[in-house]
Design a protein around this motif. Sequence first.
Motif, PDB file in Angstrom:
ATOM      1  N   GLY A  65      -2.394  -3.536   0.570  1.00  0.00           N
ATOM      2  CA  GLY A  65      -1.108  -3.157   1.140  1.00  0.00           C
ATOM      3  C   GLY A  65      -0.154  -2.604   0.100  1.00  0.00           C
ATOM      4  O   GLY A  65       0.525  -1.587   0.332  1.00  0.00           O
ATOM      5  N   TRP A  66      -0.092  -3.262  -1.061  1.00  0.00           N
ATOM      6  CA  TRP A  66       0.771  -2.774  -2.136  1.00  0.00           C
ATOM      7  C   TRP A  66       0.323  -1.396  -2.619  1.00  0.00           C
ATOM      8  O   TRP A  66       1.157  -0.510  -2.848  1.00  0.00           O
ATOM      9  N   ILE A  67      -0.980  -1.197  -2.771  1.00  0.00           N
ATOM     10  CA  ILE A  67      -1.492   0.099  -3.228  1.00  0.00           C
ATOM     11  C   ILE A  67      -1.133   1.199  -2.241  1.00  0.00           C
ATOM     12  O   ILE A  67      -0.649   2.276  -2.614  1.00  0.00           O
ATOM     13  N   LEU A  68      -1.373   0.934  -0.949  1.00  0.00           N
ATOM     14  CA  LEU A  68      -1.046   1.934   0.069  1.00  0.00           C
ATOM     15  C   LEU A  68       0.443   2.209   0.098  1.00  0.00           C
ATOM     16  O   LEU A  68       0.876   3.372   0.225  1.00  0.00           O
ATOM     17  N   GLY A  69       1.252   1.155   0.002  1.00  0.00           N
ATOM     18  CA  GLY A  69       2.698   1.338   0.047  1.00  0.00           C
ATOM     19  C   GLY A  69       3.224   2.145  -1.127  1.00  0.00           C
ATOM     20  O   GLY A  69       4.035   3.058  -0.952  1.00  0.00           O
ATOM     21  N   ILE A  70       2.758   1.812  -2.324  1.00  0.00           N
ATOM     22  CA  ILE A  70       3.211   2.541  -3.519  1.00  0.00           C
ATOM     23  C   ILE A  70       2.747   3.986  -3.481  1.00  0.00           C
ATOM     24  O   ILE A  70       3.514   4.916  -3.765  1.00  0.00           O
ATOM     25  N   ALA A  71       1.471   4.196  -3.130  1.00  0.00           N
ATOM     26  CA  ALA A  71       0.948   5.563  -3.055  1.00  0.00           C
ATOM     27  C   ALA A  71       1.696   6.372  -2.010  1.00  0.00           C
ATOM     28  O   ALA A  71       2.057   7.548  -2.241  1.00  0.00           O
TER      29      ALA A  71
ATOM     30  N   PHE B  60       4.782   5.864  -0.867  1.00  0.00           N
ATOM     31  CA  PHE B  60       6.148   6.122  -1.339  1.00  0.00           C
ATOM     32  C   PHE B  60       6.186   7.265  -2.348  1.00  0.00           C
ATOM     33  O   PHE B  60       7.044   8.160  -2.270  1.00  0.00           O
ATOM     34  N   LEU B  61       5.249   7.248  -3.310  1.00  0.00           N
ATOM     35  CA  LEU B  61       5.238   8.291  -4.337  1.00  0.00           C
ATOM     36  C   LEU B  61       4.936   9.663  -3.737  1.00  0.00           C
ATOM     37  O   LEU B  61       5.551  10.667  -4.115  1.00  0.00           O
ATOM     38  N   LEU B  62       3.985   9.719  -2.802  1.00  0.00           N
ATOM     39  CA  LEU B  62       3.675  10.987  -2.146  1.00  0.00           C
ATOM     40  C   LEU B  62       4.874  11.509  -1.371  1.00  0.00           C
ATOM     41  O   LEU B  62       5.222  12.699  -1.448  1.00  0.00           O
ATOM     42  N   ALA B  63       5.512  10.636  -0.598  1.00  0.00           N
ATOM     43  CA  ALA B  63       6.655  11.055   0.211  1.00  0.00           C
ATOM     44  C   ALA B  63       7.824  11.471  -0.678  1.00  0.00           C
ATOM     45  O   ALA B  63       8.489  12.481  -0.417  1.00  0.00           O
ATOM     46  N   ARG B  64       8.081  10.696  -1.727  1.00  0.00           N
ATOM     47  CA  ARG B  64       9.199  11.030  -2.627  1.00  0.00           C
ATOM     48  C   ARG B  64       8.990  12.383  -3.288  1.00  0.00           C
ATOM     49  O   ARG B  64       9.914  13.200  -3.375  1.00  0.00           O
TER      50      ARG B  64
ATOM     51  N   GLU C  64     -12.157   4.243  -2.716  1.00  0.00           N
ATOM     52  CA  GLU C  64     -11.344   4.057  -3.912  1.00  0.00           C
ATOM     53  C   GLU C  64     -10.988   5.366  -4.608  1.00  0.00           C
ATOM     54  O   GLU C  64     -10.266   5.355  -5.604  1.00  0.00           O
ATOM     55  N   VAL C  65     -11.492   6.498  -4.106  1.00  0.00           N
ATOM     56  CA  VAL C  65     -11.245   7.773  -4.778  1.00  0.00           C
ATOM     57  C   VAL C  65      -9.754   8.037  -4.934  1.00  0.00           C
ATOM     58  O   VAL C  65      -9.287   8.487  -5.985  1.00  0.00           O
ATOM     59  N   ALA C  66      -8.993   7.746  -3.886  1.00  0.00           N
ATOM     60  CA  ALA C  66      -7.561   8.054  -3.924  1.00  0.00           C
ATOM     61  C   ALA C  66      -6.780   7.141  -4.852  1.00  0.00           C
ATOM     62  O   ALA C  66      -5.649   7.462  -5.216  1.00  0.00           O
ATOM     63  N   THR C  67      -7.353   5.994  -5.235  1.00  0.00           N
ATOM     64  CA  THR C  67      -6.600   5.041  -6.057  1.00  0.00           C
ATOM     65  C   THR C  67      -7.273   4.765  -7.396  1.00  0.00           C
ATOM     66  O   THR C  67      -6.952   3.766  -8.041  1.00  0.00           O
ATOM     67  N   MET C  68      -8.205   5.633  -7.825  1.00  0.00           N
ATOM     68  CA  MET C  68      -8.889   5.396  -9.104  1.00  0.00           C
ATOM     69  C   MET C  68      -8.021   5.872 -10.270  1.00  0.00           C
ATOM     70  O   MET C  68      -8.410   6.732 -11.061  1.00  0.00           O
ATOM     71  N   LEU C  69      -6.823   5.273 -10.363  1.00  0.00           N
ATOM     72  CA  LEU C  69      -5.870   5.709 -11.379  1.00  0.00           C
ATOM     73  C   LEU C  69      -6.374   5.481 -12.803  1.00  0.00           C
ATOM     74  O   LEU C  69      -6.191   6.364 -13.663  1.00  0.00           O
ATOM     75  N   PRO C  70      -6.995   4.329 -13.136  1.00  0.00           N
ATOM     76  CA  PRO C  70      -7.520   4.194 -14.505  1.00  0.00           C
ATOM     77  C   PRO C  70      -8.543   5.273 -14.845  1.00  0.00           C
ATOM     78  O   PRO C  70      -8.544   5.809 -15.965  1.00  0.00           O
ATOM     79  N   TYR C  71      -9.398   5.601 -13.889  1.00  0.00           N
ATOM     80  CA  TYR C  71     -10.420   6.622 -14.131  1.00  0.00           C
ATOM     81  C   TYR C  71      -9.786   7.984 -14.340  1.00  0.00           C
ATOM     82  O   TYR C  71     -10.197   8.747 -15.228  1.00  0.00           O
ATOM     83  N   LEU C  72      -8.777   8.302 -13.551  1.00  0.00           N
ATOM     84  CA  LEU C  72      -8.077   9.574 -13.727  1.00  0.00           C
ATOM     85  C   LEU C  72      -7.383   9.617 -15.087  1.00  0.00           C
ATOM     86  O   LEU C  72      -7.324  10.667 -15.733  1.00  0.00           O
ATOM     87  N   GLY C  73      -6.847   8.455 -15.513  1.00  0.00           N
ATOM     88  CA  GLY C  73      -6.246   8.398 -16.847  1.00  0.00           C
ATOM     89  C   GLY C  73      -7.277   8.638 -17.935  1.00  0.00           C
ATOM     90  O   GLY C  73      -7.012   9.345 -18.916  1.00  0.00           O
ATOM     91  N   ALA C  74      -8.475   8.060 -17.772  1.00  0.00           N
ATOM     92  CA  ALA C  74      -9.543   8.282 -18.752  1.00  0.00           C
ATOM     93  C   ALA C  74      -9.976   9.738 -18.779  1.00  0.00           C
ATOM     94  O   ALA C  74     -10.213  10.308 -19.858  1.00  0.00           O
TER      95      ALA C  74
ATOM     96  N   LEU D 158       1.870  12.408   5.369  1.00  0.00           N
ATOM     97  CA  LEU D 158       0.833  11.522   4.855  1.00  0.00           C
ATOM     98  C   LEU D 158       1.447  10.349   4.098  1.00  0.00           C
ATOM     99  O   LEU D 158       1.029   9.195   4.262  1.00  0.00           O
ATOM    100  N   GLY D 159       2.440  10.630   3.255  1.00  0.00           N
ATOM    101  CA  GLY D 159       3.080   9.569   2.492  1.00  0.00           C
ATOM    102  C   GLY D 159       3.755   8.542   3.383  1.00  0.00           C
ATOM    103  O   GLY D 159       3.620   7.334   3.182  1.00  0.00           O
ATOM    104  N   VAL D 160       4.505   9.026   4.379  1.00  0.00           N
ATOM    105  CA  VAL D 160       5.170   8.105   5.306  1.00  0.00           C
ATOM    106  C   VAL D 160       4.135   7.296   6.087  1.00  0.00           C
ATOM    107  O   VAL D 160       4.301   6.091   6.311  1.00  0.00           O
ATOM    108  N   GLY D 161       3.038   7.956   6.481  1.00  0.00           N
ATOM    109  CA  GLY D 161       1.988   7.255   7.213  1.00  0.00           C
ATOM    110  C   GLY D 161       1.343   6.152   6.383  1.00  0.00           C
ATOM    111  O   GLY D 161       1.108   5.042   6.876  1.00  0.00           O
ATOM    112  N   LEU D 162       1.046   6.443   5.102  1.00  0.00           N
ATOM    113  CA  LEU D 162       0.462   5.423   4.229  1.00  0.00           C
ATOM    114  C   LEU D 162       1.430   4.264   4.016  1.00  0.00           C
ATOM    115  O   LEU D 162       1.016   3.093   3.994  1.00  0.00           O
TER     116      LEU D 162
END
Length: 230
Positions: free
Chosen positions: A208-214, A216-220, A135-145, A86-90
């Motif tokens: 594109g940046w969001i998908l790429g960073i997400a 990379f982090l998943l794959a790493r 946006e569920v997968a990238t709601m990082l501020p909400y998850l932080g809250a 999944l990470g490599v695909g994103l």
Amino acid sequence: MSVGLLLSLAGLALVDSTSIGTLFIPVWLLLSPGRVRVARLLTYLGTITAFYFAVGLLLVLGGAQLADVLGGAMDNRPVLWAQLVLGVGLFALSFRYDGKRKSGGAALRWRDRVAAGDSSARWLVGLALLAALAEVATMLPYLGAIGLLTTSGLGAGSVVGLLAGYCLVMVLPAVLLLAARVAWPRLVEPVLARLNAWIMRSSSSMLGWILGIAGFLLARDAVVRLGLFD
């Protein structure tokens, strides 16, 4: 309930207010020609607010129980390999969003139909749910809250109240833009047009940046836990 907690939640909510679902789409709808349909845009924003609030309640009140049920499932090697794929695909998908694609007239016609008074409100509800789900997968501020609320030591009533307040602050900029568009249309429309142009230029590359960073982090994370380079 500390002032620091309230300020942190407010800051995260304002960051969340700049997402595609809470800012880009409302601005896009406000630029539709003709008289602004206030009730229809409030229907959209209400749907977004309710969805975020429901997801927050599920995570805050049911997160611990869900973690107990899942146990160590995320440490199983098949799951980790699936995470790696999944990470490599994103990460690969992110290269498709270079900010050079232009939206066509069909999208504008669809916007005008959604914003028009003769279309069903279900179109707006569906649009809001689609934007929120995307946006569920990238709601990082909400998850932080939610993390701040779950570790705050507050009672369930206070947590629910703060969560509701967060969701309201999250859509406040869009509500203010709506009010300004109704009250001073000639002054606000050029500002909205410039804001929309900036969003249209940058939204694709930001995705594109969001998908790429997400990705990379998943794959790493999967590579480390699988021990592939040990």
